[in-house]
Design an enzyme around this catalytic site. Structure first.
Site, short mmCIF file in Angstrom:
data_model
loop_
_atom_site.label_atom_id
_atom_site.label_comp_id
_atom_site.label_asym_id
_atom_site.label_seq_id
_atom_site.Cartn_x
_atom_site.Cartn_y
_atom_site.Cartn_z
N ARG A 136 0.69 -31.68 -8.59
CA ARG A 136 -1.30 -31.30 -8.15
C ARG A 136 -1.42 -30.52 -8.64
NH1 ARG A 136 -1.86 -30.91 -1.05
NH2 ARG A 136 -0.65 -28.94 -1.40
N ARG A 161 -2.53 -25.11 -6.47
CA ARG A 161 -3.00 -23.79 -5.68
C ARG A 161 -2.52 -23.07 -4.73
NH1 ARG A 161 -3.95 -27.91 -0.58
NH2 ARG A 161 -3.13 -26.42 0.10
#
Ligand code: AMP
Length: 224
Positions: A136, A161
Site C-alpha cells: 500500500r 506510510r
C-alpha cells in the site's frame, strides 16, 4: 436505500479489523453511502503529525513506531469528533477506535445513555493483511490510498506510510492479535457484533458490509 439512509442518520457504528484489513476503505464507502461522519483515529493522528500541532508532536513517536497512542489522547479526539457529528445531527462510523476493551468502555461512557448500534468485524487473515500493507502507498497530496506509484486521482508520486515498515507492521499485528479476541467478545456479549469476510475486491466486501448494516440498523435504529 433512501429508507436505510433515513433510518441510519444518527447511527453509531464501529469497524474492527487488523491493519491491512481494508477498514479505512470500507468505512469511507459506508460513510458515503449512509451519510455518516467517518472518524479514523489513525488518519486524524497522521494529519496532526503532518500539521505539527501539539497533538501531532505528542503523538508522532508512537505513530511512527506503530505503538498505541495513550488512551486519554485518542479518546479526547474521538469524543470531540462524535460531539461535532452529533451537533450536526449526523451519525458516525468509527475506524481504529476502540482497539481495546478499555477503549470500548470509554466509548460507551462517552455515548451514554446511547450506545453502539453495530460493531463490524472485518475478518482478513494475517498473511493477506501483511501482503496488502506491503503493497500500500498513499498520495502525499490528496491522501488517496493506492498500490500504484502514481496517484490515480491527481497523478502525484505516491509514498509508503511512515509507519509501514517491518518492525512497526509486526508490532501493530501482534497488538491487534492480543486485543482483538476480548474486544470482539465485549461487543458480542452486547449483541451488536457482525463478522464480515474481508477477503475479496473492495466492491464485494462493501456489498457484504452493506448487507450486515442493513439487517442490524433496521432493527436497532427503529427500536430507539
Ligand atoms: P491506523 O491508521 O489505524 O493503522 O493507526 C495508525 C497509528 O495511530 C497506530 O499505529 C497508533 O499509533 C495510532 N492509533 C490509531 N488508533 C489508535 C487507538 N485507538 N489507540 C491507540 N493508538 C491509536
Amino acid at each position: 436505500m433512501t429508507d436505510l439512509v433515513e433510518r441510519s442518520l444518527a447511527a453509531r457504528l464501529v469497524m474492527i479489523g487488523r491493519q491491512g484489513s481494508g477498514k479505512g476503505e470500507q468505512c469511507g464507502r459506508l460513510a458515503q453511502r449512509l451519510q455518516l461522519d467517518h472518524v479514523s483515529t489513525g488518519e486524524l493522528l497522521r494529519s496532526a503529525v503532518r500539521a505539527g500541532s501539539t497533538l501531532g508532536r505528542t503523538s508522532e513517536a508512537y505513530v511512527v513506531r506503530g505503538e498505541p497512542v495513550p488512551d486519554h489522547i485518542v479518546a479526547g479526539i474521538v469524543s470531540a469528533r462524535i460531539a461535532e457529528a452529533q451537533a450536526g445531527g449526523r451519525g458516525v462510523v468509527l475506524d481504529g477506535f476502540p482497539r481495546t476493551v478499555r477503549q470500548a468502555e470509554r466509548l460507551s461512557e462517552m455515548l451514554a445513555p446511547a450506545s453502539i448500534d453495530l460493531a463490524i468485524h472485518l475478518d482478513v487473515p494475517r498473511a493477506t493483511a501483511v501482503e496488502r500493507i506491503q503493497n500500500r502507498r498513499e498520495c502525499p497530496s490528496c491522501r488517496t490510498a493506492t498500490s500504484s506509484v502514481e496517484c490515480p486521482i491527481c497523478r502525484t508520486h505516491t509514498e509508503r506510510r511512515a509507519d509501514d515498515w517491518p518492525a512497526a507492521i509486526g508490532r501493530r499485528m501482534s497488538d491487534f492479535a492480543r486485543e482483538m479476541g476480548p474486544l470482539l467478545e465485549w461487543y458480542a456479549e452486547r449483541g451488536v457484533l457482525e463478522t464480515v469476510d474481508g477477503v475479496g475486491t473492495p466492491a464485494q466486501v462493501a456489498e457484504r458490509v452493506a448487507n450486515a448494516v442493513d439487517r442490524r440498523i433496521c432493527a436497532s435504529v427503529r427500536s430507539r
